[in-house]
Design a protein around this motif. Structure first.
Motif, PDB file in Angstrom:
ATOM      1  N   VAL A  65       0.839  -1.206   0.000  1.00 37.34           N
ATOM      2  CA  VAL A  65       0.000   0.000   0.000  1.00 37.34           C
ATOM      3  C   VAL A  65       0.869   1.250   0.000  1.00 37.34           C
ATOM      4  O   VAL A  65       0.636   2.193  -0.773  1.00 37.34           O
ATOM      5  CB  VAL A  65      -0.943  -0.003   1.221  1.00 37.34           C
ATOM      6  CG1 VAL A  65      -1.628   1.356   1.374  1.00 37.34           C
ATOM      7  CG2 VAL A  65      -1.987  -1.101   1.090  1.00 37.34           C
ATOM      8  N   ILE A  66       1.890   1.278   0.839  1.00 36.92           N
ATOM      9  CA  ILE A  66       2.764   2.443   0.945  1.00 36.92           C
ATOM     10  C   ILE A  66       3.472   2.720  -0.380  1.00 36.92           C
ATOM     11  O   ILE A  66       3.531   3.864  -0.856  1.00 36.92           O
ATOM     12  CB  ILE A  66       3.794   2.239   2.072  1.00 36.92           C
ATOM     13  CG1 ILE A  66       3.094   2.273   3.434  1.00 36.92           C
ATOM     14  CG2 ILE A  66       4.889   3.312   2.015  1.00 36.92           C
ATOM     15  CD1 ILE A  66       3.969   1.826   4.584  1.00 36.92           C
ATOM     16  N   ILE A  67       4.002   1.677  -0.990  1.00 29.79           N
ATOM     17  CA  ILE A  67       4.720   1.839  -2.264  1.00 29.79           C
ATOM     18  C   ILE A  67       3.780   2.326  -3.360  1.00 29.79           C
ATOM     19  O   ILE A  67       4.114   3.228  -4.131  1.00 29.79           O
ATOM     20  CB  ILE A  67       5.408   0.510  -2.657  1.00 29.79           C
ATOM     21  CG1 ILE A  67       6.587   0.247  -1.722  1.00 29.79           C
ATOM     22  CG2 ILE A  67       5.868   0.539  -4.117  1.00 29.79           C
ATOM     23  CD1 ILE A  67       7.167  -1.143  -1.835  1.00 29.79           C
ATOM     24  N   ASN A  68       2.588   1.741  -3.430  1.00 28.78           N
ATOM     25  CA  ASN A  68       1.633   2.159  -4.465  1.00 28.78           C
ATOM     26  C   ASN A  68       1.176   3.600  -4.276  1.00 28.78           C
ATOM     27  O   ASN A  68       1.027   4.339  -5.253  1.00 28.78           O
ATOM     28  CB  ASN A  68       0.426   1.215  -4.476  1.00 28.78           C
ATOM     29  CG  ASN A  68       0.743  -0.109  -5.146  1.00 28.78           C
ATOM     30  OD1 ASN A  68       1.557  -0.167  -6.056  1.00 28.78           O
ATOM     31  ND2 ASN A  68       0.114  -1.173  -4.698  1.00 28.78           N
ATOM     32  N   PHE A  69       0.965   4.009  -3.035  1.00 29.89           N
ATOM     33  CA  PHE A  69       0.576   5.394  -2.778  1.00 29.89           C
ATOM     34  C   PHE A  69       1.731   6.346  -3.096  1.00 29.89           C
ATOM     35  O   PHE A  69       1.522   7.428  -3.646  1.00 29.89           O
ATOM     36  CB  PHE A  69       0.132   5.565  -1.321  1.00 29.89           C
ATOM     37  CG  PHE A  69      -1.334   5.326  -1.113  1.00 29.89           C
ATOM     38  CD1 PHE A  69      -2.282   6.150  -1.693  1.00 29.89           C
ATOM     39  CD2 PHE A  69      -1.785   4.272  -0.333  1.00 29.89           C
ATOM     40  CE1 PHE A  69      -3.651   5.931  -1.507  1.00 29.89           C
ATOM     41  CE2 PHE A  69      -3.144   4.037  -0.139  1.00 29.89           C
ATOM     42  CZ  PHE A  69      -4.072   4.877  -0.732  1.00 29.89           C
ATOM     43  N   ALA A  70       2.955   5.942  -2.739  1.00 27.77           N
ATOM     44  CA  ALA A  70       4.116   6.801  -2.968  1.00 27.77           C
ATOM     45  C   ALA A  70       4.385   7.027  -4.454  1.00 27.77           C
ATOM     46  O   ALA A  70       4.852   8.101  -4.859  1.00 27.77           O
ATOM     47  CB  ALA A  70       5.348   6.186  -2.301  1.00 27.77           C
ATOM     48  N   LEU A  71       4.068   6.026  -5.272  1.00 31.78           N
ATOM     49  CA  LEU A  71       4.337   6.113  -6.708  1.00 31.78           C
ATOM     50  C   LEU A  71       3.102   6.473  -7.534  1.00 31.78           C
ATOM     51  O   LEU A  71       3.176   6.545  -8.759  1.00 31.78           O
ATOM     52  CB  LEU A  71       4.910   4.781  -7.199  1.00 31.78           C
ATOM     53  CG  LEU A  71       6.231   4.338  -6.555  1.00 31.78           C
ATOM     54  CD1 LEU A  71       6.647   2.970  -7.074  1.00 31.78           C
ATOM     55  CD2 LEU A  71       7.341   5.357  -6.823  1.00 31.78           C
ATOM     56  N   ALA A  72       1.989   6.716  -6.863  1.00 32.16           N
ATOM     57  CA  ALA A  72       0.730   6.966  -7.567  1.00 32.16           C
ATOM     58  C   ALA A  72       0.797   8.152  -8.521  1.00 32.16           C
ATOM     59  O   ALA A  72       0.114   8.172  -9.549  1.00 32.16           O
ATOM     60  CB  ALA A  72      -0.395   7.171  -6.561  1.00 32.16           C
ATOM     61  N   PHE A  73       1.643   9.134  -8.199  1.00 31.99           N
ATOM     62  CA  PHE A  73       1.737  10.308  -9.065  1.00 31.99           C
ATOM     63  C   PHE A  73       2.230   9.942 -10.466  1.00 31.99           C
ATOM     64  O   PHE A  73       1.884  10.604 -11.459  1.00 31.99           O
ATOM     65  CB  PHE A  73       2.662  11.360  -8.440  1.00 31.99           C
ATOM     66  CG  PHE A  73       4.130  11.005  -8.475  1.00 31.99           C
ATOM     67  CD1 PHE A  73       4.948  11.505  -9.475  1.00 31.99           C
ATOM     68  CD2 PHE A  73       4.682  10.180  -7.500  1.00 31.99           C
ATOM     69  CE1 PHE A  73       6.299  11.186  -9.510  1.00 31.99           C
ATOM     70  CE2 PHE A  73       6.030   9.865  -7.536  1.00 31.99           C
ATOM     71  CZ  PHE A  73       6.849  10.355  -8.536  1.00 31.99           C
ATOM     72  N   LEU A  74       3.024   8.863 -10.559  1.00 38.04           N
ATOM     73  CA  LEU A  74       3.499   8.410 -11.879  1.00 38.04           C
ATOM     74  C   LEU A  74       2.336   7.867 -12.707  1.00 38.04           C
ATOM     75  O   LEU A  74       2.258   8.108 -13.917  1.00 38.04           O
ATOM     76  CB  LEU A  74       4.573   7.341 -11.707  1.00 38.04           C
ATOM     77  CG  LEU A  74       5.892   7.787 -11.085  1.00 38.04           C
ATOM     78  CD1 LEU A  74       6.812   6.598 -10.850  1.00 38.04           C
ATOM     79  CD2 LEU A  74       6.572   8.828 -11.973  1.00 38.04           C
ATOM     80  N   LEU A  75       1.439   7.129 -12.048  1.00 33.06           N
ATOM     81  CA  LEU A  75       0.252   6.630 -12.742  1.00 33.06           C
ATOM     82  C   LEU A  75      -0.615   7.790 -13.215  1.00 33.06           C
ATOM     83  O   LEU A  75      -1.094   7.804 -14.357  1.00 33.06           O
ATOM     84  CB  LEU A  75      -0.574   5.732 -11.812  1.00 33.06           C
ATOM     85  CG  LEU A  75      -0.168   4.274 -11.644  1.00 33.06           C
ATOM     86  CD1 LEU A  75      -1.160   3.570 -10.736  1.00 33.06           C
ATOM     87  CD2 LEU A  75      -0.061   3.573 -12.979  1.00 33.06           C
ATOM     88  N   LEU A  76      -0.817   8.761 -12.342  1.00 35.56           N
ATOM     89  CA  LEU A  76      -1.654   9.913 -12.668  1.00 35.56           C
ATOM     90  C   LEU A  76      -1.070  10.699 -13.835  1.00 35.56           C
ATOM     91  O   LEU A  76      -1.786  11.050 -14.790  1.00 35.56           O
ATOM     92  CB  LEU A  76      -1.814  10.819 -11.448  1.00 35.56           C
ATOM     93  CG  LEU A  76      -2.659  12.079 -11.638  1.00 35.56           C
ATOM     94  CD1 LEU A  76      -4.083  11.715 -12.066  1.00 35.56           C
ATOM     95  CD2 LEU A  76      -2.689  12.894 -10.355  1.00 35.56           C
ATOM     96  N   ASN A  77       0.234  10.962 -13.789  1.00 35.93           N
ATOM     97  CA  ASN A  77       0.874  11.723 -14.865  1.00 35.93           C
ATOM     98  C   ASN A  77       0.849  10.973 -16.185  1.00 35.93           C
ATOM     99  O   ASN A  77       0.633  11.565 -17.249  1.00 35.93           O
ATOM    100  CB  ASN A  77       2.323  12.057 -14.485  1.00 35.93           C
ATOM    101  CG  ASN A  77       2.429  13.088 -13.377  1.00 35.93           C
ATOM    102  OD1 ASN A  77       1.457  13.791 -13.094  1.00 35.93           O
ATOM    103  ND2 ASN A  77       3.578  13.179 -12.737  1.00 35.93           N
ATOM    104  N   THR A  78       1.062   9.659 -16.125  1.00 32.68           N
ATOM    105  CA  THR A  78       1.036   8.850 -17.350  1.00 32.68           C
ATOM    106  C   THR A  78      -0.372   8.802 -17.930  1.00 32.68           C
ATOM    107  O   THR A  78      -0.567   8.929 -19.142  1.00 32.68           O
ATOM    108  CB  THR A  78       1.534   7.421 -17.059  1.00 32.68           C
ATOM    109  OG1 THR A  78       2.837   7.477 -16.492  1.00 32.68           O
ATOM    110  CG2 THR A  78       1.580   6.585 -18.347  1.00 32.68           C
TER     111      THR A  78
END
Length: 279
Positions: free
Chosen positions: A58-71
């Motif tokens: 959960v922590i890793i996915n939340f921390a990297l979520a901005f990459l998903l959003l930008n993509t």
């Protein structure tokens, strides 16, 4: 359908957390009522390392979520990706194809590669060395694997061209699906088989957790079973013959220790043996 996608475009973090918590709670209780296997174990003790890995995921996915959003924003703005290059279609079909292809790149392909590439198998091994597979096993992934899975999901978003609403919908469905397929629940074999023609069913996925090849290297699907059926990786095994774990890492005490599990990817490589080698 438009209302659904609008909701997932702006889904609050609290709601995503509730999907995780409520899913684990529901299947945890269901396991107690209709267990497939009557495990002789302390359920909370077994769950602790698995819940730790759920937390790191959960922590890793939340921390990297901005990459998903930008993509997702980029592919949407540039009309890029597989589903955006297809002829105009109804929204329901657009969403279905988006989820279907994300499931291929983000789950099936990632899972297949983890089994075929030696260093990645050692990372994925943490998921397979659970000797008592239940709903808490669903997110028993080493933090390194969580990053690897995220990279494949990001690749899928880029290639498929999915907007953020479909991504959030897919991730929510994926969460529920994995909790369901790992849950230690007994259901009719006929119903399970019927489900498996389109979706990954509990029996289908538990074959993948059998401790011997070729079953370990089969049934890689996450939500949809069609990828295994189309690509020749689908296998069946009677549920009563399933033995969980990995035969080359048989020590259940070691495989239940959080400290040892964190070190597991860095041990010497040993692939599960083929059935033929045992004869």
């Amino acid at each position: 359908m438009e209302t659904l996608i609008n909701y997932f475009e702006n889904i609050p973090s609290l709601h995503r957390s509730l999907i995780l918590i409520c899913g684990i709670t529901f299947f945890w209780l269901l396991e107690g009522a209709i267990p497939l296997f009557n495990f002789n174990y302390k359920k909370w003790e077994h769950a602790l390392p698995n819940l730790f890995f759920t937390g790191t995921t959960v922590i890793i996915n939340f921390a990297l979520a901005f990459l998903l959003l930008n993509t997702a924003d980029w592919v949407t703005a540039n009309d890029f990706g597989l589903i955006n290059w297809l002829p105009e279609m109804p929204l329901w079909l657009y969403v279905l194809l988006g989820v279907l292809f994300l499931d291929f790149f983000g789950a099936y392909l990632a899972h297949l590669v983890e089994h075929k590439v030696k260093p990645l198998w050692m990372v994925h091994l943490v998921h397979h060395t659970d000797h008592k597979v239940d709903t808490t096993t669903a997110n028993r992934h080493h933090p390194i694997e969580s990053v690897i899975r995220f990279v494949f999901t990001l690749l899928g978003v880029f290639l498929v061209g999915t907007p953020i609403g479909i991504i959030m919908l897919y991730q929510s469905l994926s969460l529920i699906a994995t909790q369901f397929t790992h849950a230690n629940i007994k259901m009719s074999s006929k119903i399970d088989k019927l489900i498996s023609y389109v979706l990954v069913s509990p029996d289908m996925h538990k074959v993948h957790h059998h401790n011997l090849l070729p079953y370990t290297d089969s049934n890689y699907g996450n939500i949809f079973s069609i990828w295994d059926r189309l690509l020749g990786t689908y296998k069946e095994l009677d549920r009563d013959k399933i033995v969980y774990g990995v035969d080359t890492f048989p020590d259940e005490v070691t495989n239940s220790s959080l400290k040892e599990l964190l070190k597991q990817p860095f041990q010497g490589y040993r692939k599960p043996t083929n059935l033929e080698e045992l004869n």
